[in-house]
Design a protein around this motif. Structure first.
Motif, mmCIF file in Angstrom:
data_model
loop_
_atom_site.group_PDB
_atom_site.id
_atom_site.type_symbol
_atom_site.label_atom_id
_atom_site.label_comp_id
_atom_site.label_asym_id
_atom_site.label_seq_id
_atom_site.Cartn_x
_atom_site.Cartn_y
_atom_site.Cartn_z
ATOM 1 N N GLU A 162 2.531 1.809 -3.370
ATOM 2 C CA GLU A 162 1.558 2.322 -4.348
ATOM 3 C C GLU A 162 1.291 3.796 -4.115
ATOM 4 N N GLU A 163 1.099 4.156 -2.839
ATOM 5 C CA GLU A 163 0.804 5.562 -2.501
ATOM 6 C C GLU A 163 1.953 6.479 -2.911
ATOM 7 N N ASN A 164 3.175 5.941 -2.855
ATOM 8 C CA ASN A 164 4.348 6.745 -3.221
ATOM 9 C C ASN A 164 4.743 6.571 -4.692
ATOM 10 N N HIS A 165 3.884 5.876 -5.440
ATOM 11 C CA HIS A 165 4.086 5.687 -6.891
ATOM 12 C C HIS A 165 5.463 5.098 -7.218
ATOM 13 N N LYS A 216 0.830 -1.214 0.000
ATOM 14 C CA LYS A 216 0.000 0.000 0.000
ATOM 15 C C LYS A 216 0.863 1.262 0.000
ATOM 16 N N LEU A 217 1.912 1.273 0.846
ATOM 17 C CA LEU A 217 2.804 2.435 0.921
ATOM 18 C C LEU A 217 3.547 2.663 -0.400
ATOM 19 N N LYS A 260 1.882 -2.264 -8.996
ATOM 20 C CA LYS A 260 1.695 -2.959 -7.727
ATOM 21 C C LYS A 260 2.793 -3.996 -7.506
#
Length: 307
Positions: A218-221, A215-216, A230
């Motif tokens: 992904e959030e930070n691209h 998740k982290l 992913k």
């Protein structure tokens, strides 16, 4: 004088039938060397046909296929159809290995063509299926070829081990995320990726689970090692256990029956040994599987993380 009055005249129906010969050739890839081999196969076999007076070349069947993958051999299949339709009476091929991909396939095809009264000649092994013992010879040659392949494979494995033993194996410098190769093929740090590796280890020690790490990221691209949006669980679990990040390489360590080879400080580390060992301890703590006197057992409670 009329030709029919000549004592040398043979009526057309009494002229000997020329045997209809097909050439089958196969190579395992379309590289320059393999295509050159293919051209040589066809040229040599064509010449052999031309030297036999009662042979007539009716067709040439060529497959460029892989011996490892179960690919359809279209030309091979076309040859079988033509044999069924009596268009071919003799099949000429370079060798058993070029004709069949394995012993079973070779023998099954030999039996089929013998039933169709089609003769197969393997030039290299000098096997002619018109001979009664040809099938036995085929089995022997295929067995020898298989033994030779196994021996070659074993020699390759031994070569890897010898190079591992003297420290010259390229396996010591197999790339993983966070590293590149220099001009000599040695591992050097990819600074951009190294930042991500350090962050993943830090996030894990802060209490994030593998799902939380995904998740982290992904959030930070931050794209995965394969460039995907992913990350996979496996990629992260492998990363958190990879000793290569502390400069260590341990070859063949998962084979309990043979020696393993360890080099410390093989290349520049990305993670300190202290951080790496803390992560291993944390992974063990979070695991709901423990070793007891009765073997591996699950804990009563599971680890609860930030995510």
């Amino acid at each position: 004088m009329d030709l029919k009055d000549s004592m040398y005249y043979i009526p057309a129906r009494h002229q000997p039938k020329r045997k209809r010969v097909a050439i089958y050739a196969r190579v395992s890839s379309n590289t320059k060397d393999q295509l050159r081999s293919l051209a040589n196969q066809v040229s040599a076999l064509t010449q052999k046909v031309s030297l036999v007076e009662d042979w007539r070349l009716v067709d040439i069947y060529i497959d460029v296929a892989s011996a490892k993958e179960k690919l359809k051999r279209e030309e091979f299949n076309r040859l079988i159809v033509d044999c069924r339709n009596k268009k071919v009476t003799i099949v000429l091929t370079k060798s058993v290995s070029r004709f069949g991909r394995d012993t079973i396939e070779a023998l099954e095809t030999v039996r089929l063509l013998k039933e169709l009264k089609v003769r197969i000649i393997f030039d290299q092994e000098d096997i002619d299926t018109a001979s009664e013992d040809s099938e036995l010879l085929l089995t022997i040659y295929e067995s020898l070829a298989q033994a030779d392949n196994e021996s070659r494979s074993q020699n390759i494995k031994l070569g890897h081990r010898y190079r591992a033993m003297d420290g010259t194996s390229k396996l010591y410098h197999r790339k993983c995320y966070g590293y590149d190769h220099d001009k000599e093929g040695l591992l050097i740090v990819n600074e951009e990726q190294a930042v991500v590796v350090r962050q993943i280890f830090a996030w894990y020690l802060e209490g994030n689970s593998i799902v939380g790490l995904i998740k982290l990221l992904e959030e930070n691209h931050i794209p995965s090692p394969r460039g995907k949006a992913k990350w996979s669980k496996r990629a992260l679990e492998t990363m958190l256990s990879n000793e290569k990040y502390i400069g260590k390489v341990h070859l063949f360590k998962n084979n309990e029956y043979e020696d393993s080879y360890l080099i410390e400080d093989n290349h520049t580390a990305i993670i300190s040994k202290y951080v790496f060992e803390k992560v291993q301890s944390e992974k063990s703590r979070r695991s709901n599987v423990i070793r007891t006197g009765n073997g591996l057992e699950r804990k009563n409670s599971k680890y609860s993380s930030k995510a």
